[in-house]
Design a protein around this motif. Structure first.
Motif, PDB file in Angstrom:
ATOM      1  N   LEU A 190     -10.202  56.584  -0.072  1.00  0.00           N
ATOM      2  CA  LEU A 190     -10.937  57.862   0.038  1.00  0.00           C
ATOM      3  C   LEU A 190     -10.688  58.804  -1.141  1.00  0.00           C
ATOM      4  O   LEU A 190     -11.381  59.793  -1.287  1.00  0.00           O
ATOM      5  CB  LEU A 190     -10.592  58.626   1.329  1.00  0.00           C
ATOM      6  N   LEU A 191      -9.686  58.500  -1.964  1.00  0.00           N
ATOM      7  CA  LEU A 191      -9.367  59.431  -3.057  1.00  0.00           C
ATOM      8  C   LEU A 191     -10.113  59.069  -4.331  1.00  0.00           C
ATOM      9  O   LEU A 191      -9.505  58.828  -5.384  1.00  0.00           O
ATOM     10  CB  LEU A 191      -7.861  59.426  -3.327  1.00  0.00           C
ATOM     11  N   SER A 216     -15.987  60.759  -1.536  1.00  0.00           N
ATOM     12  CA  SER A 216     -15.852  59.542  -0.764  1.00  0.00           C
ATOM     13  C   SER A 216     -16.924  59.392   0.320  1.00  0.00           C
ATOM     14  O   SER A 216     -17.049  58.299   0.898  1.00  0.00           O
ATOM     15  CB  SER A 216     -14.467  59.467  -0.117  1.00  0.00           C
ATOM     16  N   GLY A 235     -16.510  63.913   5.129  1.00  0.00           N
ATOM     17  CA  GLY A 235     -15.185  64.537   5.090  1.00  0.00           C
ATOM     18  C   GLY A 235     -14.844  64.830   3.640  1.00  0.00           C
ATOM     19  O   GLY A 235     -15.355  64.159   2.735  1.00  0.00           O
ATOM     20  N   ASP A 236     -13.972  65.821   3.402  1.00  0.00           N
ATOM     21  CA  ASP A 236     -13.799  66.323   2.032  1.00  0.00           C
ATOM     22  C   ASP A 236     -12.396  66.876   1.833  1.00  0.00           C
ATOM     23  O   ASP A 236     -11.990  67.812   2.512  1.00  0.00           O
ATOM     24  CB  ASP A 236     -14.858  67.436   1.842  1.00  0.00           C
ATOM     25  N   VAL A 237     -11.647  66.258   0.888  1.00  0.00           N
ATOM     26  CA  VAL A 237     -10.336  66.827   0.547  1.00  0.00           C
ATOM     27  C   VAL A 237     -10.270  67.241  -0.923  1.00  0.00           C
ATOM     28  O   VAL A 237      -9.294  67.809  -1.369  1.00  0.00           O
ATOM     29  CB  VAL A 237      -9.189  65.844   0.887  1.00  0.00           C
ATOM     30  N   GLY A 238     -11.353  66.927  -1.646  1.00  0.00           N
ATOM     31  CA  GLY A 238     -11.361  67.294  -3.057  1.00  0.00           C
ATOM     32  C   GLY A 238     -12.777  67.256  -3.608  1.00  0.00           C
ATOM     33  O   GLY A 238     -12.979  67.249  -4.820  1.00  0.00           O
ATOM     34  N   GLY A 239     -13.755  67.170  -2.694  1.00  0.00           N
ATOM     35  CA  GLY A 239     -15.145  67.138  -3.138  1.00  0.00           C
ATOM     36  C   GLY A 239     -15.955  66.044  -2.471  1.00  0.00           C
ATOM     37  O   GLY A 239     -17.116  65.805  -2.827  1.00  0.00           O
ATOM     38  N   LEU A 376      -3.570  67.906  -8.078  1.00  0.00           N
ATOM     39  CA  LEU A 376      -3.210  66.478  -8.105  1.00  0.00           C
ATOM     40  C   LEU A 376      -1.820  66.243  -7.526  1.00  0.00           C
ATOM     41  O   LEU A 376      -1.601  65.287  -6.787  1.00  0.00           O
ATOM     42  CB  LEU A 376      -3.286  65.934  -9.531  1.00  0.00           C
ATOM     43  N   VAL A 379      -2.179  66.791  -3.722  1.00  0.00           N
ATOM     44  CA  VAL A 379      -3.084  65.878  -3.008  1.00  0.00           C
ATOM     45  C   VAL A 379      -2.432  64.491  -2.867  1.00  0.00           C
ATOM     46  O   VAL A 379      -2.623  63.790  -1.880  1.00  0.00           O
ATOM     47  CB  VAL A 379      -4.478  65.820  -3.674  1.00  0.00           C
ATOM     48  N   LEU A 406      -2.540  54.281 -13.114  1.00  0.00           N
ATOM     49  CA  LEU A 406      -1.794  55.517 -13.346  1.00  0.00           C
ATOM     50  C   LEU A 406      -0.660  55.682 -12.328  1.00  0.00           C
ATOM     51  O   LEU A 406       0.455  56.048 -12.679  1.00  0.00           O
ATOM     52  CB  LEU A 406      -2.732  56.725 -13.299  1.00  0.00           C
ATOM     53  N   TRP A 407      -0.968  55.375 -11.058  1.00  0.00           N
ATOM     54  CA  TRP A 407       0.074  55.508 -10.031  1.00  0.00           C
ATOM     55  C   TRP A 407       1.225  54.532 -10.256  1.00  0.00           C
ATOM     56  O   TRP A 407       2.354  54.801  -9.909  1.00  0.00           O
ATOM     57  CB  TRP A 407      -0.510  55.257  -8.627  1.00  0.00           C
ATOM     58  N   GLN A 414       5.525  57.942 -17.260  1.00  0.00           N
ATOM     59  CA  GLN A 414       4.415  58.914 -17.185  1.00  0.00           C
ATOM     60  C   GLN A 414       4.767  60.171 -17.967  1.00  0.00           C
ATOM     61  O   GLN A 414       3.949  60.721 -18.706  1.00  0.00           O
ATOM     62  CB  GLN A 414       4.142  59.300 -15.727  1.00  0.00           C
ATOM     63  N   MET A 432      -0.641  63.744 -16.719  1.00  0.00           N
ATOM     64  CA  MET A 432       0.456  62.772 -16.668  1.00  0.00           C
ATOM     65  C   MET A 432       1.783  63.425 -16.230  1.00  0.00           C
ATOM     66  O   MET A 432       2.752  62.737 -15.995  1.00  0.00           O
ATOM     67  CB  MET A 432       0.636  62.079 -18.028  1.00  0.00           C
ATOM     68  N   THR A 490     -12.999  66.603 -10.654  1.00  0.00           N
ATOM     69  CA  THR A 490     -12.904  67.203  -9.313  1.00  0.00           C
ATOM     70  C   THR A 490     -12.316  68.611  -9.372  1.00  0.00           C
ATOM     71  O   THR A 490     -12.090  69.227  -8.338  1.00  0.00           O
ATOM     72  CB  THR A 490     -12.050  66.346  -8.356  1.00  0.00           C
TER      73      THR A 490
HETATM   74  C1  LIG Z   1      -0.647  60.164 -13.138  1.00  0.00           C
HETATM   75  C2  LIG Z   1      -1.826  60.762 -12.491  1.00  0.00           C
HETATM   76  C3  LIG Z   1      -2.380  59.906 -11.406  1.00  0.00           C
HETATM   77  C4  LIG Z   1      -3.516  60.598 -10.770  1.00  0.00           C
HETATM   78  C5  LIG Z   1      -4.244  59.687  -9.899  1.00  0.00           C
HETATM   79  C6  LIG Z   1      -5.458  60.333  -9.357  1.00  0.00           C
HETATM   80  C7  LIG Z   1      -5.342  60.593  -7.943  1.00  0.00           C
HETATM   81  C8  LIG Z   1      -6.213  61.217  -7.239  1.00  0.00           C
HETATM   82  C9  LIG Z   1      -7.473  61.702  -7.763  1.00  0.00           C
HETATM   83  C10 LIG Z   1      -7.978  62.762  -6.865  1.00  0.00           C
HETATM   84  C11 LIG Z   1      -9.405  62.671  -6.746  1.00  0.00           C
HETATM   85  C12 LIG Z   1      -9.804  63.484  -5.568  1.00  0.00           C
HETATM   86  C13 LIG Z   1     -10.995  62.904  -4.940  1.00  0.00           C
HETATM   87  C14 LIG Z   1     -11.152  63.526  -3.593  1.00  0.00           C
HETATM   88  C15 LIG Z   1     -12.089  62.793  -2.802  1.00  0.00           C
HETATM   89  C16 LIG Z   1     -12.149  63.356  -1.400  1.00  0.00           C
HETATM   90  O1  LIG Z   1     -12.457  64.508  -1.176  1.00  0.00           O
HETATM   91  N1  LIG Z   1     -11.811  62.510  -0.422  1.00  0.00           N
HETATM   92  C17 LIG Z   1     -11.878  62.869   0.971  1.00  0.00           C
HETATM   93  C18 LIG Z   1     -10.772  62.318   1.747  1.00  0.00           C
HETATM   94  O2  LIG Z   1     -10.938  62.678   3.093  1.00  0.00           O
END
Ligand SMILES: CCCCCC/C=C\CCCCCCCC(=O)NCCO
Length: 573
Positions: A190-191, A216, A235-239, A376, A379, A406-407, A414, A432, A490
């Motif tokens: 979802l991310l 997502s 559903g939305d946690v970041g857009g 970030l 989240v 990246l993770w 990093q 990073m 985002t």
């Molecule tokens: C070293 C940095 C690593 C970063 C990895 C990126 C991780 C997350 C990116 C966040 C993107 C947010 C998208 C949100 C999508 C959303 O709203 N999902 C809903 C879930 O319910």
């Protein structure tokens, strides 16, 4: 002797790695078999819907399939169509939409029976009063809990684990007469704001299969845009509601998180405070979401079920005010300059609002660099370790590789990259550094977010600003692979999860030739992300472009009023 030791060490390492690899291969083949079973189950559910839809007369289908949400509701209320006819129409429409988009995970088999039961009550139960959503078919994002169905979030390991109870929202929709009829696709974890996972595959944009409908809630936006549903829940946690709507020319709102219940909802990272997700309606227009929210928030039913939801009901007085509002606007948040088409859309929406008497004032996002950093860090919560563990035990979707990579990089490395990147790509350097090294850093970020919320809302108060108008993201719908590479776009949506504001989007225009010329002539490409944004926006003629409106928590009615004002006069077809 030394040679023997060296050979011994190497063969031990080799044996260990070979063992790991064969264990992983074994697991991967188990997972592939699970995927095959799940896909067969999905095929069966499509066949069921197809068979049911074939029982509907063509003339009925033609009559119902062109009805708006309001018309559908009215015709179901006055009995000129039945619940079963409405559901069968939407089985048919969704099957058609699914052919070009692959937006559906499962049809909800019980929906036919629920429709029959409502029809039976209406016909034979004395004194029966039809509930307000009597017979209206609804689509649901796959992660919205509905009893008897998986919420996999795109993880193969979570298939065949049906949820035992409906979420509070689904329970309420059903009580109000709505009929959830299908689940829609999501990106794995979802991310992400593309829409692909190893269980159900890749969802495509209805206007261009090479592009993503966003994520997502991308299955939802693709299905709506392709006319396969009249209203759905995302559903939305970041857009995740706003970006898919923006990409596909649909409309939706993410309310502030305490206006709906979160009981039993499985988010992307459980145990995440402060960056709040919420469910929200998505439809072809914002008018439809307004009608739905008026019904859902008509009384305190939600807080009666879940005492953690404050008893805030629909504020009609606020919504129907005609006095002008003071709206802050920005076309650039200071972190990621949007492409010319996106900037133009905001300026057009500003003109629409001014013509309606609202007062638009320029607004600058305070400390934008730090917003993305805080977002970030908070989240992901644990530097991505929850998600990495889940992904390592799964088939990883190729569209998620950038994020997974990246993770996976060890945190000290990093930080080393961050230090080096600062010289030639400072925005990457900022990112990073975002994953937390320890709980002390995480606690400090939570404190910073709380301080930022105070600073931001005080700034709005000082400037007497009721709402904000801004871009929802930086580009039109992107080619599939580019969306995950541009996750830092985002910033435009994530900020309102970080602030826990209400935020919604409506389409206002489509990409035109002048936009594309400006993109070539003026849009910068001084770092990799700008290059991707520029490349991804090429050849986008005719794609929809939306704007975003945001208001402080519990001011959803103000946000919806402004979105409606824009929608009424926008020349979006
Ligand atoms: C070293 C940095 C690593 C970063 C990895 C990126 C991780 C997350 C990116 C966040 C993107 C947010 C998208 C949100 C999508 C959303 O709203 N999902 C809903 C879930 O319910």
């Amino acid at each position: 002797m030394i040679l023997l030791i060296v050979v011994g060490v190497f063969s031990a390492i080799f044996t260990y790695l070979w063992r790991l690899w064969s264990l992983r291969e074994k697991r991967q083949s188990e997972l592939r078999e699970i995927v095959a079973r799940k896909r067969a189950e999905r095929d069966e559910s499509v066949k069921f819907a197809q068979k049911s839809a074939e029982k509907l007369e063509k003339s009925k289908f033609d009559q119902i399939s062109v009805m708006s949400f309001e018309e559908l509701k009215e015709n179901l209320q006055n009995g000129s169509i039945s619940c079963l006819e409405a559901v069968r129409t939407y089985y048919q429409k969704a099957i058609l939409a699914n052919k070009s988009t692959n937006s559906i995970c499962m049809f909800i088999l019980e929906s036919e029976k629920w429709a029959e039961e409502w029809d039976e009550k209406a016909k034979n139960q004395e004194g029966f009063v039809k509930p307000p959503l009597f017979g209206v078919p609804f689509s649901l994002k796959e992660c919205v809990p509905i009893k008897g169905y998986d919420q996999t979030r795109g993880f193969v390991q979570d298939t065949f684990r049906p949820t035992p109870v409906d979420s509070v929202l689904v329970e309420q929709l059903k009580l109000l007469g709505a009929i959830p009829f299908c689940q829609t696709n999501v990106p794995q974890s979802l991310l992400s704001f593309n829409c692909s996972n190893p269980v159900y595959g890749l969802t495509k944009h209805p206007l261009n299969p090479e592009r993503t409908p966003g994520g997502s809630s991308g299955g939802e936006s693709a299905l709506l845009a392709a006319n396969g549903s009249v209203i759905g829940i995302g559903g939305d946690v970041g857009g995740s509601i706003r970006i898919p709507c923006a990409f596909t020319g649909t409309a939706g709102i993410k309310p502030s998180h305490l206006r709906f219940s979160h009981r039993g909802v499985c988010g992307s990272v459980p145990g995440r405070p402060l960056i709040n997700s919420n469910d929200g309606p998505m439809a072809k227009d914002i008018k439809t979401s307004i009608e739905l929210l008026k019904i859902l928030w008509n009384d305190t039913w939600i807080s009666d079920q879940d005492p953690y939801v404050p008893p805030v009901v629909w504020n009609e007085k606020e919504f129907s005010k005609t006095s002008p509002l003071r709206i802050g606007y920005y076309i650039d948040d200071g972190w990621f300059t949007p492409t010319p088409m996106v900037q133009r859309a905001v300026l057009e929406a500003k003109e629409i609002l001014e013509a309606k008497g609202h007062i638009l004032v320029p607004f600058r996002v305070p400390n934008a660099y730090n917003v993305m950093f805080m977002f970030l860090r908070a989240v992901c919560v644990d530097a991505g370790s929850f998600l990495s563990r889940k992904l390592m035990n799964d088939i990883i979707d190729p569209l998620l590789y950038t994020q997974v990579l990246l993770w996976m990089i060890p945190l000290p490395i990093q930080r080393l990259f961050a230090w080096m990147a600062n010289v030639f790509f400072p925005r990457l350097g900022n990112i990073m550094r975002a994953m937390t090294l320890n709980t002390a850093q995480l606690r400090q970020t939570y404190a910073d977010i709380e301080a930022y919320r105070s600073e931001f809302t005080q700034l709005m108060k000082d400037k007497n600003i009721d709402a904000l108008l801004c871009p929802p993201t930086v580009t039109p719908a992107l080619p599939h692979v580019m969306a995950s590479k541009l996750f830092t776009a985002t910033s435009y949506t994530g900020i309102f999860n970080l602030l826990d504001f209400a935020a919604g989007v409506v389409p206002v225009t489509r990409v035109c030739k002048e936009d594309l010329q400006k993109l070539e002539d003026e849009y910068e490409e001084h770092d990799l992300w700008y290059k991707i944004a520029k490349n991804g926006s090429r050849d986008s003629l005719g794609l929809p472009i939306a704007v975003q409106v945001a208001t402080p928590p519990f001011k959803e009615e103000v946000c919806l009023r402004i979105l409606r004002d824009i929608e009424q006069d926008a020349k979006f077809q």
